[in-house]
Design a protein around this motif. Structure first.
Motif, PDB file in Angstrom:
ATOM      1  N   HIS A  42      76.823  71.552  58.557  1.00 30.19           N
ATOM      2  CA  HIS A  42      77.450  72.541  57.679  1.00 30.19           C
ATOM      3  C   HIS A  42      77.078  72.195  56.244  1.00 30.19           C
ATOM      4  N   CYS A  43      76.028  72.828  55.766  1.00 28.00           N
ATOM      5  CA  CYS A  43      75.592  72.613  54.397  1.00 28.00           C
ATOM      6  C   CYS A  43      75.109  73.949  53.843  1.00 28.00           C
ATOM      7  N   THR A  44      74.732  73.960  52.588  1.00 35.30           N
ATOM      8  CA  THR A  44      74.277  75.190  51.967  1.00 35.30           C
ATOM      9  C   THR A  44      72.870  75.522  52.443  1.00 35.30           C
ATOM     10  N   ARG A  45      72.686  76.777  52.848  1.00 37.81           N
ATOM     11  CA  ARG A  45      71.380  77.274  53.297  1.00 37.81           C
ATOM     12  C   ARG A  45      70.893  78.291  52.278  1.00 37.81           C
ATOM     13  N   GLN A  46      69.590  78.385  52.128  1.00 35.47           N
ATOM     14  CA  GLN A  46      69.017  79.380  51.237  1.00 35.47           C
ATOM     15  C   GLN A  46      67.942  80.146  51.993  1.00 35.47           C
ATOM     16  N   VAL A  47      67.984  81.477  51.886  1.00 32.14           N
ATOM     17  CA  VAL A  47      66.964  82.333  52.463  1.00 32.14           C
ATOM     18  C   VAL A  47      66.276  83.041  51.307  1.00 32.14           C
ATOM     19  N   LYS A  48      64.944  82.960  51.281  1.00 30.48           N
ATOM     20  CA  LYS A  48      64.159  83.621  50.244  1.00 30.48           C
ATOM     21  C   LYS A  48      63.289  84.673  50.916  1.00 30.48           C
ATOM     22  N   CYS A  49      63.202  85.834  50.315  1.00 28.17           N
ATOM     23  CA  CYS A  49      62.371  86.912  50.828  1.00 28.17           C
ATOM     24  C   CYS A  49      61.278  87.200  49.804  1.00 28.17           C
ATOM     25  N   PHE A  50      60.036  87.228  50.264  1.00 29.87           N
ATOM     26  CA  PHE A  50      58.892  87.451  49.392  1.00 29.87           C
ATOM     27  C   PHE A  50      58.096  88.656  49.860  1.00 29.87           C
ATOM     28  N   HIS A  51      57.415  89.290  48.920  1.00 35.30           N
ATOM     29  CA  HIS A  51      56.448  90.337  49.235  1.00 35.30           C
ATOM     30  C   HIS A  51      55.068  89.702  49.082  1.00 35.30           C
ATOM     31  N   LYS A  52      54.286  89.718  50.173  1.00 38.22           N
ATOM     32  CA  LYS A  52      52.950  89.142  50.145  1.00 38.22           C
ATOM     33  C   LYS A  52      51.962  90.209  49.687  1.00 38.22           C
ATOM     34  N   ARG A  53      51.287  89.947  48.592  1.00 44.40           N
ATOM     35  CA  ARG A  53      50.314  90.893  48.054  1.00 44.40           C
ATOM     36  C   ARG A  53      49.040  90.883  48.887  1.00 44.40           C
ATOM     37  N   VAL A  54      48.388  92.038  48.985  1.00 45.10           N
ATOM     38  CA  VAL A  54      47.168  92.190  49.784  1.00 45.10           C
ATOM     39  C   VAL A  54      46.069  91.250  49.289  1.00 45.10           C
ATOM     40  N   HIS A  55      45.943  91.114  47.981  1.00 42.57           N
ATOM     41  CA  HIS A  55      44.865  90.313  47.406  1.00 42.57           C
ATOM     42  C   HIS A  55      45.318  88.908  47.032  1.00 42.57           C
ATOM     43  N   GLY A  56      46.333  88.420  47.691  1.00 44.52           N
ATOM     44  CA  GLY A  56      46.805  87.061  47.458  1.00 44.52           C
ATOM     45  C   GLY A  56      48.017  86.992  46.558  1.00 44.52           C
ATOM     46  N   GLY A  57      48.757  85.943  46.715  1.00 42.40           N
ATOM     47  CA  GLY A  57      49.952  85.727  45.926  1.00 42.40           C
ATOM     48  C   GLY A  57      51.181  86.374  46.546  1.00 42.40           C
ATOM     49  N   VAL A  58      52.314  86.014  46.014  1.00 42.73           N
ATOM     50  CA  VAL A  58      53.581  86.548  46.514  1.00 42.73           C
ATOM     51  C   VAL A  58      54.494  86.873  45.338  1.00 42.73           C
ATOM     52  N   ASP A  59      55.389  87.827  45.543  1.00 44.44           N
ATOM     53  CA  ASP A  59      56.427  88.174  44.576  1.00 44.44           C
ATOM     54  C   ASP A  59      57.778  87.932  45.235  1.00 44.44           C
ATOM     55  N   ALA A  60      58.669  87.255  44.541  1.00 46.12           N
ATOM     56  CA  ALA A  60      60.018  87.057  45.059  1.00 46.12           C
ATOM     57  C   ALA A  60      60.758  88.388  45.036  1.00 46.12           C
ATOM     58  N   ILE A  61      61.399  88.735  46.142  1.00 49.64           N
ATOM     59  CA  ILE A  61      62.188  89.967  46.218  1.00 49.64           C
ATOM     60  C   ILE A  61      63.658  89.634  46.020  1.00 49.64           C
ATOM     61  N   PHE A  62      64.154  88.676  46.797  1.00 45.01           N
ATOM     62  CA  PHE A  62      65.524  88.217  46.621  1.00 45.01           C
ATOM     63  C   PHE A  62      65.682  86.852  47.271  1.00 45.01           C
ATOM     64  N   ARG A  63      66.793  86.212  46.955  1.00 47.04           N
ATOM     65  CA  ARG A  63      67.210  84.994  47.656  1.00 47.04           C
ATOM     66  C   ARG A  63      68.718  85.028  47.740  1.00 47.04           C
TER      67      ARG A  63
END
Length: 87
Positions: free
Chosen positions: A4-25
């Protein structure tokens, strides 16, 4: 979940030409995961997205957890499956 500890979920958008953008956490204590193994968060609960105008105020994120790794193909030991639904 065993610990029982703190969990974090991160959601990213993966760009077609590489890299990612954070959407939410979102962070939550794992002790909240009970019963049907489902957690629902509103837009105001989401870091990064709560102020993003691309998301309507009615946005919700639903996290569905599996109580066992037996349901997961090719997973590592100790892994817990998380399915994220954004609506």
């Amino acid at each position: 979940m065993l610990s029982h500890c703190t969990r974090q979920v991160k959601c990213f958008h993966k760009r077609v030409h590489g890299g990612v953008d954070a959407i939410f956490r979102v962070q939550f204590p794992s002790g909240l995961i009970r019963g049907d193994y489902r957690l629902v968060f509103s837009k105001m609960d989401l870091d990064d997205a709560f102020k993003d105008k691309r998301f309507p105020d009615t946005t919700k994120v639903e996290l569905l957890f599996s109580p066992s790794t037996d349901l997961i193909n090719n997973s590592g030991e100790g892994c817990v499956c998380v399915c994220v639904c954004v609506c």
